[in-house]
Design an enzyme around this catalytic site. Structure first.
Site, PDB file in Angstrom:
ATOM      1  N   ILE A 187      60.488  59.896  51.479  1.00 62.27           N
ATOM      2  CA  ILE A 187      60.118  59.548  50.268  1.00 62.27           C
ATOM      3  C   ILE A 187      59.146  60.733  49.662  1.00 62.27           C
ATOM      4  CG2 ILE A 187      58.476  57.903  49.184  1.00 62.27           C
ATOM      5  CD1 ILE A 187      59.668  55.594  50.970  1.00 62.27           C
ATOM      6  N   ASN A 201      61.347  53.780  39.944  1.00 64.01           N
ATOM      7  CA  ASN A 201      60.294  53.361  40.267  1.00 64.01           C
ATOM      8  C   ASN A 201      59.189  54.155  39.673  1.00 64.01           C
ATOM      9  OD1 ASN A 201      57.643  52.281  41.218  1.00 64.01           O
ATOM     10  ND2 ASN A 201      58.536  52.512  43.464  1.00 64.01           N
ATOM     11  N   HIS A 260      57.711  47.475  49.316  1.00 58.09           N
ATOM     12  CA  HIS A 260      57.888  48.923  49.224  1.00 58.09           C
ATOM     13  C   HIS A 260      57.214  49.648  50.418  1.00 58.09           C
ATOM     14  CE1 HIS A 260      57.771  52.980  48.072  1.00 58.09           C
ATOM     15  NE2 HIS A 260      58.808  52.646  47.147  1.00 58.09           N
ATOM     16  N   LYS A 311      56.032  54.300  40.237  1.00 58.95           N
ATOM     17  CA  LYS A 311      54.766  54.180  41.068  1.00 58.95           C
ATOM     18  C   LYS A 311      53.584  54.151  40.135  1.00 58.95           C
ATOM     19  CE  LYS A 311      57.365  55.870  44.807  1.00 58.95           C
ATOM     20  NZ  LYS A 311      57.528  56.514  46.086  1.00 58.95           N
ATOM     21  N   ALA A 359      62.125  57.611  42.538  1.00 57.21           N
ATOM     22  CA  ALA A 359      60.807  57.924  41.756  1.00 57.21           C
ATOM     23  C   ALA A 359      60.527  59.270  41.384  1.00 57.21           C
ATOM     24  CB  ALA A 359      59.627  57.184  42.513  1.00 57.21           C
ATOM     25  N   GLU A 374      64.846  52.881  52.626  1.00 57.91           N
ATOM     26  CA  GLU A 374      64.287  54.049  52.485  1.00 57.91           C
ATOM     27  C   GLU A 374      63.703  54.715  53.475  1.00 57.91           C
ATOM     28  OE1 GLU A 374      63.159  53.959  47.586  1.00 57.91           O
ATOM     29  OE2 GLU A 374      61.543  53.226  48.889  1.00 57.91           O
TER      30      GLU A 374
HETATM   31  O1  G3P Z   1      60.633  53.670  45.415  1.00 59.13           O
HETATM   32  C1  G3P Z   1      61.470  54.738  45.438  1.00 59.13           C
HETATM   33  C2  G3P Z   1      60.697  55.648  46.291  1.00 59.13           C
HETATM   34  O2  G3P Z   1      59.938  55.056  47.411  1.00 59.13           O
HETATM   35  C3  G3P Z   1      61.435  56.859  46.673  1.00 59.13           C
HETATM   36  O3  G3P Z   1      60.729  57.825  46.114  1.00 59.13           O
HETATM   37  O4  G3P Z   1      60.194  60.022  45.193  1.00 59.13           O
HETATM   38  O5  G3P Z   1      61.435  60.008  47.056  1.00 59.13           O
HETATM   39  O6  G3P Z   1      62.384  59.357  44.894  1.00 59.13           O
HETATM   40  P1  G3P Z   1      61.284  59.459  45.623  1.00 59.13           P
END
Ligand code: G3P
Length: 223
Positions: free
Chosen positions: A146, A9, A93, A11, A202, A141
């Site tokens: 995150i 993602n 999300h 973002k 992401a 998630e």
């Molecule tokens: O959509 C994926 C996301 O929410 C996870 O983010 O930066 O923790 O890999 P990240």
């Protein structure tokens, strides 16, 4: 989309603004072709059609709105996403939450347009409820992890394992992804070991100093 998969993602990070978004998409495409790994991307919405046209890996929208095409301003319709060349969309999300009634409507309309749905959830209860809507994927998630440096697979392996078990019981056709803090091949390998069909991430790629190197490392975890 072939599984196990790595879904990235983008973002709306500044690292993917303008030409940089396509550059990252091309890196993902090159790594997928060199390694035969299943890699999909969710670019910024403004770049969706442009990037979908230029790369051969699956491209997803980051968000989709309810309602149909027509006299509405600033929304993204299911028809627009399907017409852009994207193969599917993220729904709900953590950074773009919607109501359960909207999730239900979106999963149904996406099915009609043959769009793949990746429905994001924040805990076991929400994952179980969402499984009943029969998206193609649930992506569990925990929001607090995150963007952090500790992978969900290390910080909370139980939420991943329990989500997989629960969804296998409730709706075995629904596949499970997990995300939050995933950065290394070990994180990916652990996600697969916990029973998932892949990862959604992401910052581990978008903000990496060398995204190609970081992606090659992640792919090694699929083996
Ligand atoms: O959509 C994926 C996301 O929410 C996870 O983010 O930066 O923790 O890999 P990240």
């Amino acid at each position: 989309m072939k599984t196990p998969a790595i879904v990235i993602n983008f973002k709306i990070y500044k690292e993917v603004v303008g030409a940089k978004g396509l550059e990252l998409a091309r890196i993902c495409e090159a790594v997928a072709s060199e390694t035969d790994a299943s890699i999909a991307i969710a670019p910024q919405m403004v770049d969706l059609g442009f990037i979908a046209e230029k790369v051969s890996i699956p491209v997803f929208a980051q968000h989709i709105d309810t309602g149909t095409a027509g006299a509405f301003t600033g929304f993204t319709s299911v028809e627009a996403v399907a017409g852009s060349g994207a193969v599917g969309t993220l729904i709900n999300h953590s950074e773009h939450r919607i109501k359960i009634s909207e999730i239900d409507e979106l999963v149904q309309v996406c099915k009609k347009q043959s769009l793949i749905t990746i429905l994001c959830t924040n805990n076991l209860e929400v994952s179980s409820a969402c499984a009943m809507l029969k998206p193609d994927f649930i992506a569990i998630e925990p929001p607090e992890l995150i963007g952090g440096d500790i992978s969900v697979t290390t910080a909370d392996p139980d939420i991943v394992k329990n989500t997989v078990t629960e969804i296998k019981n409730l709706a075995p056709e629904v596949k499970v992804l997990t995300g939050a803090g995933i950065k290394t091949s070990e994180d990916v390998a652990k996600a697969i070991e916990l029973g998932t069909d892949g990862v959604l991430l992401a910052s581990g790629i978008v903000k990496a100093e060398d995204p190609r190197k970081a992606l090659m490392d992640l792919v090694a975890g699929l083996k």
